[in-house]
Design a protein around this motif. Structure first.
Motif, mmCIF file in Angstrom:
data_model
loop_
_atom_site.group_PDB
_atom_site.id
_atom_site.type_symbol
_atom_site.label_atom_id
_atom_site.label_comp_id
_atom_site.label_asym_id
_atom_site.label_seq_id
_atom_site.Cartn_x
_atom_site.Cartn_y
_atom_site.Cartn_z
ATOM 1 N N ILE A 64 -45.238 17.758 -12.952
ATOM 2 C CA ILE A 64 -45.065 17.484 -14.292
ATOM 3 C C ILE A 64 -45.743 16.053 -15.150
ATOM 4 O O ILE A 64 -45.415 15.151 -14.249
ATOM 5 C CB ILE A 64 -43.464 17.512 -14.831
ATOM 6 N N GLU A 65 -46.544 15.916 -15.893
ATOM 7 C CA GLU A 65 -47.130 14.778 -16.328
ATOM 8 C C GLU A 65 -46.713 14.116 -17.682
ATOM 9 O O GLU A 65 -46.652 13.086 -17.955
ATOM 10 C CB GLU A 65 -48.581 15.035 -16.346
ATOM 11 N N GLU A 66 -46.177 14.801 -18.436
ATOM 12 C CA GLU A 66 -45.658 14.662 -19.700
ATOM 13 C C GLU A 66 -44.695 15.929 -20.097
ATOM 14 O O GLU A 66 -44.419 17.034 -19.766
ATOM 15 C CB GLU A 66 -46.706 14.725 -20.821
ATOM 16 N N ILE A 67 -43.700 15.322 -21.286
ATOM 17 C CA ILE A 67 -42.555 16.151 -21.736
ATOM 18 C C ILE A 67 -42.679 16.156 -23.530
ATOM 19 O O ILE A 67 -42.454 15.116 -23.847
ATOM 20 C CB ILE A 67 -41.217 15.551 -21.295
ATOM 21 N N PRO A 68 -43.476 17.412 -23.973
ATOM 22 C CA PRO A 68 -43.382 17.139 -25.375
ATOM 23 C C PRO A 68 -41.814 17.254 -25.755
ATOM 24 O O PRO A 68 -41.006 17.750 -25.398
ATOM 25 C CB PRO A 68 -44.030 18.495 -25.560
ATOM 26 N N PRO A 69 -41.667 16.437 -26.998
ATOM 27 C CA PRO A 69 -40.304 16.237 -27.507
ATOM 28 C C PRO A 69 -39.811 17.667 -27.894
ATOM 29 O O PRO A 69 -38.458 17.927 -27.621
ATOM 30 C CB PRO A 69 -40.432 15.563 -28.807
ATOM 31 N N GLU A 70 -40.620 18.613 -28.254
ATOM 32 C CA GLU A 70 -39.860 19.792 -28.615
ATOM 33 C C GLU A 70 -39.500 20.760 -27.728
ATOM 34 O O GLU A 70 -38.525 21.685 -27.871
ATOM 35 C CB GLU A 70 -41.138 20.878 -29.466
ATOM 36 N N ASP A 71 -39.738 20.421 -26.403
ATOM 37 C CA ASP A 71 -39.266 21.189 -25.437
ATOM 38 C C ASP A 71 -37.869 20.729 -25.103
ATOM 39 O O ASP A 71 -37.216 21.431 -24.308
ATOM 40 C CB ASP A 71 -40.155 20.825 -24.065
ATOM 41 N N LEU A 72 -37.390 19.784 -25.628
ATOM 42 C CA LEU A 72 -35.806 19.139 -25.334
ATOM 43 C C LEU A 72 -34.969 19.360 -26.565
ATOM 44 O O LEU A 72 -33.888 19.256 -26.521
ATOM 45 C CB LEU A 72 -35.895 17.597 -25.108
ATOM 46 N N ILE A 73 -35.391 19.918 -27.834
ATOM 47 C CA ILE A 73 -34.702 19.977 -28.827
ATOM 48 C C ILE A 73 -33.649 20.957 -28.893
ATOM 49 O O ILE A 73 -32.539 20.758 -29.285
ATOM 50 C CB ILE A 73 -35.531 20.498 -30.184
ATOM 51 N N ARG A 74 -33.899 21.806 -27.961
ATOM 52 C CA ARG A 74 -32.929 22.886 -27.824
ATOM 53 C C ARG A 74 -31.781 22.503 -27.051
ATOM 54 O O ARG A 74 -30.671 23.269 -26.805
ATOM 55 C CB ARG A 74 -33.142 24.292 -27.832
ATOM 56 N N LEU A 75 -31.982 21.578 -26.047
ATOM 57 C CA LEU A 75 -31.000 21.099 -25.073
ATOM 58 C C LEU A 75 -29.842 20.190 -25.452
ATOM 59 O O LEU A 75 -29.684 19.184 -24.575
ATOM 60 C CB LEU A 75 -32.061 20.429 -23.751
ATOM 61 N N GLN A 76 -29.335 20.295 -26.644
ATOM 62 C CA GLN A 76 -28.461 19.333 -27.123
ATOM 63 C C GLN A 76 -27.276 19.118 -26.032
ATOM 64 O O GLN A 76 -26.476 18.075 -26.297
ATOM 65 C CB GLN A 76 -27.790 19.770 -28.620
ATOM 66 N N ARG A 77 -26.784 20.073 -25.442
ATOM 67 C CA ARG A 77 -25.442 19.986 -24.558
ATOM 68 C C ARG A 77 -25.849 19.512 -23.192
ATOM 69 O O ARG A 77 -24.918 19.426 -22.521
ATOM 70 C CB ARG A 77 -25.084 21.471 -24.476
ATOM 71 N N LEU A 78 -27.221 19.257 -23.032
ATOM 72 C CA LEU A 78 -27.592 18.626 -21.762
ATOM 73 C C LEU A 78 -26.795 17.503 -21.312
ATOM 74 O O LEU A 78 -26.711 16.308 -22.068
ATOM 75 C CB LEU A 78 -29.162 18.413 -21.715
ATOM 76 N N GLU A 79 -26.296 17.466 -19.994
ATOM 77 C CA GLU A 79 -25.608 16.306 -19.511
ATOM 78 C C GLU A 79 -26.222 15.782 -18.302
ATOM 79 O O GLU A 79 -26.119 14.651 -17.951
ATOM 80 C CB GLU A 79 -24.336 16.643 -18.948
ATOM 81 N N THR A 80 -27.118 16.402 -17.629
ATOM 82 C CA THR A 80 -27.886 16.060 -16.301
ATOM 83 C C THR A 80 -29.258 16.564 -16.683
ATOM 84 O O THR A 80 -29.477 17.864 -16.519
ATOM 85 C CB THR A 80 -27.258 16.626 -15.117
ATOM 86 N N LEU A 81 -30.193 15.671 -16.446
ATOM 87 C CA LEU A 81 -31.767 16.201 -16.428
ATOM 88 C C LEU A 81 -32.225 15.330 -14.929
ATOM 89 O O LEU A 81 -32.251 14.113 -15.098
ATOM 90 C CB LEU A 81 -32.192 15.573 -17.656
ATOM 91 N N ASN A 82 -32.608 15.963 -14.378
ATOM 92 C CA ASN A 82 -33.377 15.715 -13.153
ATOM 93 C C ASN A 82 -35.001 15.939 -12.974
ATOM 94 O O ASN A 82 -35.377 17.113 -12.845
ATOM 95 C CB ASN A 82 -32.718 16.293 -11.820
ATOM 96 N N LEU A 83 -35.626 14.890 -13.120
ATOM 97 C CA LEU A 83 -37.252 15.191 -12.995
ATOM 98 C C LEU A 83 -37.665 14.354 -11.919
ATOM 99 O O LEU A 83 -38.993 13.868 -12.134
ATOM 100 C CB LEU A 83 -37.722 14.380 -14.490
ATOM 101 N N GLN A 84 -37.182 14.278 -10.735
ATOM 102 C CA GLN A 84 -37.641 13.405 -9.940
ATOM 103 C C GLN A 84 -38.925 13.980 -9.178
ATOM 104 O O GLN A 84 -38.742 15.026 -9.176
ATOM 105 C CB GLN A 84 -36.548 13.146 -8.709
ATOM 106 N N ASN A 85 -39.777 13.134 -8.542
ATOM 107 C CA ASN A 85 -40.892 13.744 -7.763
ATOM 108 C C ASN A 85 -41.587 14.495 -8.514
ATOM 109 O O ASN A 85 -42.054 15.641 -8.308
ATOM 110 C CB ASN A 85 -40.305 14.562 -6.534
#
Length: 529
Positions: A37-58
C-alpha cells in the motif's frame, strides 16, 4: 498507487478484508499489514467511524499518500500502527482518542505540534529507527499529553534530550543517537521514570552535572554504555538495580559515586581503561545487594582492593593481572563464579591461601594465563575448573584432593605428561563427569579415572596404545575422543571398549588406525566383488 489485483491495491484489499470481517463482531479492528500500500484515499476511511485499531505496518506508505487530516476523523481510534513504511513526515493531526502510536522504522524528519499534542489518553509512542533531528521536534512536542508512559526514540540523529518530556514517563529509550549533553533539568520532573536507555551516544562527563539524574528516585535501569565518559557520573539515584557503564573510557572510580546506590545488583564496567590504582578501596562500600560485577577488558594489573563483599559473579578476564595474593578475595566469601581468563597470572604469583575464603565458589576460570602447574589451595566446593591454554606441565601432589563436587575439568592445550600427574589424582574425584586433556603430551590413557566420568577428551596427544584395561574403571562413559593421536590397529586392544554399554560417541579418526582400517575395508570390498 498500484493498480492490479496481484499487487494488493488498497481498495481491493479493503473490500476483501471488510467482507471477511463483516460477518464477525470485531468491526473495530482493521489490519492491512505486509502489503504494498502506497496511499490511503480519505473516502476509504469515511465509513470506519467506530474503528479503534488500525494496523498498516510493513507497507509502502509515504507522507504524500496520507492527507494531513486523514486520521483526525476517526474519533474512536485508540491504536495506530504505521511502522516499517516510507513516511518522511509524521501525520500532522491525530485524533485525541489515541492511546498508542507506532511510527518506527520510517524516514521521519519532522514531528508537528498536534501530532502527539493534546492527547490526554496517549500512553505510548514509538519513533525509533527514523531520521529525527533536534530541528524536527517542536519545543513542546507532548503539549497537554501528560500521561505518556513509554517513549522510544532510539536510532535517530538527536543531539539533545527533547524538552518538556511527559511527566508520567516510566520508560525512555534514546540509545543510538548523537546526544552530546543532557540539558539541566531535562529529567528533573520525571520522578516515575524506571528505565533510561542512553547507550551508544556521545555523552561526556562535561555534558552532565551532579543533578542530571538526582530526581529520578524510581529509576531502576540506567544504560550509559558506549559513550565518552572518563569517570563514573556523580549524583546517580539510589534505587538503580542495573547500571551499564561499559564501553566508555572510564579510568577511575572515586569513593563516593557508587556507595549511595543501595539497591545496585548489576554493575557493568567492562571495556574501559580501569587500573587497580584508579579504583578507590572504598568505591564499593555498603553495596550489600551488588552480586554481579563485570570489569573485563580493562587495564587491571592486579585484583582491585575493596571488592563488593557480597559479589557472586566476578568477571576479571582480559586484563593484565599477574598474580593473586593472600588477601585479594579475603572478604568476598559469597563468590560463586570467578573468571580470570586471559590475564598474565604466573604460578609463582598465586599464593597457596589465595582461595581459602571462597568456600561457595562453583566455577573458577584461569585459562589463557602463564600457569606452569595446577595451583594449590583450590576451593573444595568447585564444580567447574578451567585451566586451558596455559603452560601447565604438572599436577602437584594433592592439588585436587578433597574436591568431591568437581564435575568438569578443562586442561586442554597444556604440556601434561602421564608422569607429571600425581598418582590417584583422578580416582578421588567421584563426581567428575567431564575431563578434557586434549592438546597435551600424554602417551596413553590416564589410569585410575573415576567411575562417574561420562566424557573424556584426549585428542591431539601422543597416545600410541589403548590397553584392554584402559576404561575398566569408567563404565559410564558416553563419549571418548581420541582423534589426532598415533594409534594403530595393533596398539588398540580388541577388548578395550567392552563393557561400555552407555558409549554413544567413539571418535578415533585421523589416527593411523583409522586410515589402515579404511584401507582394509576397501580391500575387503574388492574381495567380495
Amino acid at each position: 498507487m498500484h493498480t492490479g489485483r496481484d499487487c494488493c491495491p488498497y481498495k481491493y484489499l479493503k473490500r476483501e478484508k471488510w467482507q471477511r470481517r463483516g460477518r464477525s463482531k470485531q468491526r473495530d479492528y482493521h489490519e492491512f499489514t505486509n502489503n504494498r500500500i502506497e496511499e490511503i484515499p480519505p473516502e476509504d476511511l469515511i465509513r470506519l467511524q467506530r474503528l479503534e485499531t488500525l494496523n498498516l505496518q510493513n507497507n509502502r506508505l509515504t507522507s504524500r499518500g496520507l492527507p494531513d487530516d486523514l486520521f483526525e476523523q476517526l474519533e474512536n481510534l485508540n491504536y495506530l500502527y504505521l511502522a516499517n513504511n516510507k513516511l518522511t513526515l509524521a501525520p500532522r493531526f491525530l485524533p485525541n482518542s489515541l492511546i498508542s502510536a507506532d511510527f518506527a522504522a520510517n524516514y521521519i524528519t519532522k514531528i508537528y505540534g498536534m501530532t502527539f499534542g493534546h492527547k490526554p489518553n496517549l500512553r505510548s509512542v514509538y519513533l525509533h529507527n527514523n531520521k529525527l533531528t533536534d530541528a524536527g521536534l517542536p519545543d513542546n512536542v507532548f503539549n497537554r499529553s501528560d500521561n505518556v508512559e513509554i517513549l522510544i526514540m532510539s536510532s535517530n540523529f538527536l543531539r539533545h534530550v527533547p524538552k518538556n518530556l511527559p511527566p508520567a514517563l516510566y520508560k525512555l529509550h534514546m540509545k543510538n543517537n548523537r546526544l552530546e549533553k543532557i540539558p539541566a533539568g531535562a529529567f528533573s520532573h520525571l520522578t516515575g521514570l524506571r528505565e533510561l536507555y542512553l547507550q551508544n551516544n556521545f555523552l561526556s562527563n562535561e555534558g552532565m552535572n551532579n543533578e542530571t539524574f538526582m530526581n529520578l528516585n524510581r529509576l531502576e535501569y540506567l544504560d550509559l554504555s558506549s559513550n565518552n565518559l572518563t569517570h563514573v557520573p556523580s549524583g546517580l539515584p539510589r534505587n538503580i538495580v542495573i547500571l551499564h557503564l561499559e564501553k566508555n573510557s572510564i579510568r577511575n572510580i572515586s569513593n563516593d559515586v557508587l556507595t549511595q546506590i543501595r539497591n545496585l545488583e548489576y554493575l557493568l564496567l567492562h571495556n574501559n581503561k580501569l587500573r587497580a590504582r584508579g579504583i578507590h578501596p572504598l568505591a564499593f562500600l555498603g553495596l550489600k545487594k551488588l552480586h554481579t560485577l563485570h570489569m573485563y577488558n580493562n587495564l587491571l594489573e592486579k585484583i582491585p582492593a575493596g571488592l563488593p563483599r557480597r559479589v557472586k559473579t566476578l568477571m576479571l578476564l582480559h586484563n593484565q593481572i599477574t598474580g593473586i595474593s593472600k588477601d585479594d578475595f579475603a572478604t568476598t566469601y559469597l563468590l560463586e563464579d570467578l573468571n580470570l581468563r586471559y590475564n598474565k597470572i604466573m604460578s609463582s604469583a598465586v599464593h597457596k591461601d589465595a582461595f581459602r575464603k571462597l568456600r561457595l565458589l562453583k566455577t573458577l576460570e584461569l585459562s589463557g594465563n602463564f600457569l606452569r602447574s595446577v595451583p594449590h589451595g583450590l576451593p573444595k566446593n568447585l564444580e567447574i575448573l578451567r585451566l586451558n591454554d596455559n603452560e601447565i606441565s604438572s599436577i602437584p601432589q594433592d592439588t585436587l584432593a578433597g574436591m568431591s563436587k568437581l564435575k568438569e575439568i578443562y586442561m586442554k592445550n597444556n604440556k601434561l605428561k602421564i608422569s607429571s600427574i600425581y598418582t590417584g589424582a583422578w580416582s578421588e574425584l567421584n563426581s567428575l563427569q567431564l575431563l578434557d586433556l586434549s592438546g597435551n603430551l600424554l602417551t596413553y590413557v590416564p589410569p585410575d579415572l573415576p567411575e562417574s566420568l561420562e566424557y573424556l577428551y584426549l585428542q591431539s596427544n601422543k597416545i600410541s596404545i589403548i590397553t584392554d584395561s584402559a576404561f575398566q574403571s569408567t563404565p559410564n562413559l558416553k563419549g571418548i575422543f581420541l582423534r589426532f593421536n598415533t594409534l594403530t590397529p595393533q596398539s588398540v586392544m580388541e577388548s578395550a571398549f567392552e563393557g561400555l554399554e552407555k558409549l554413544q560417541v567413539l571418535d578415533i579418526e585421523n589416527n593411523l588406525a583409522f586410515k589402515v582400517t579404511k584401507k582394509e575395508k576397501e580391500e575387503d570390498t574388492e574381495k567380495d566383488d
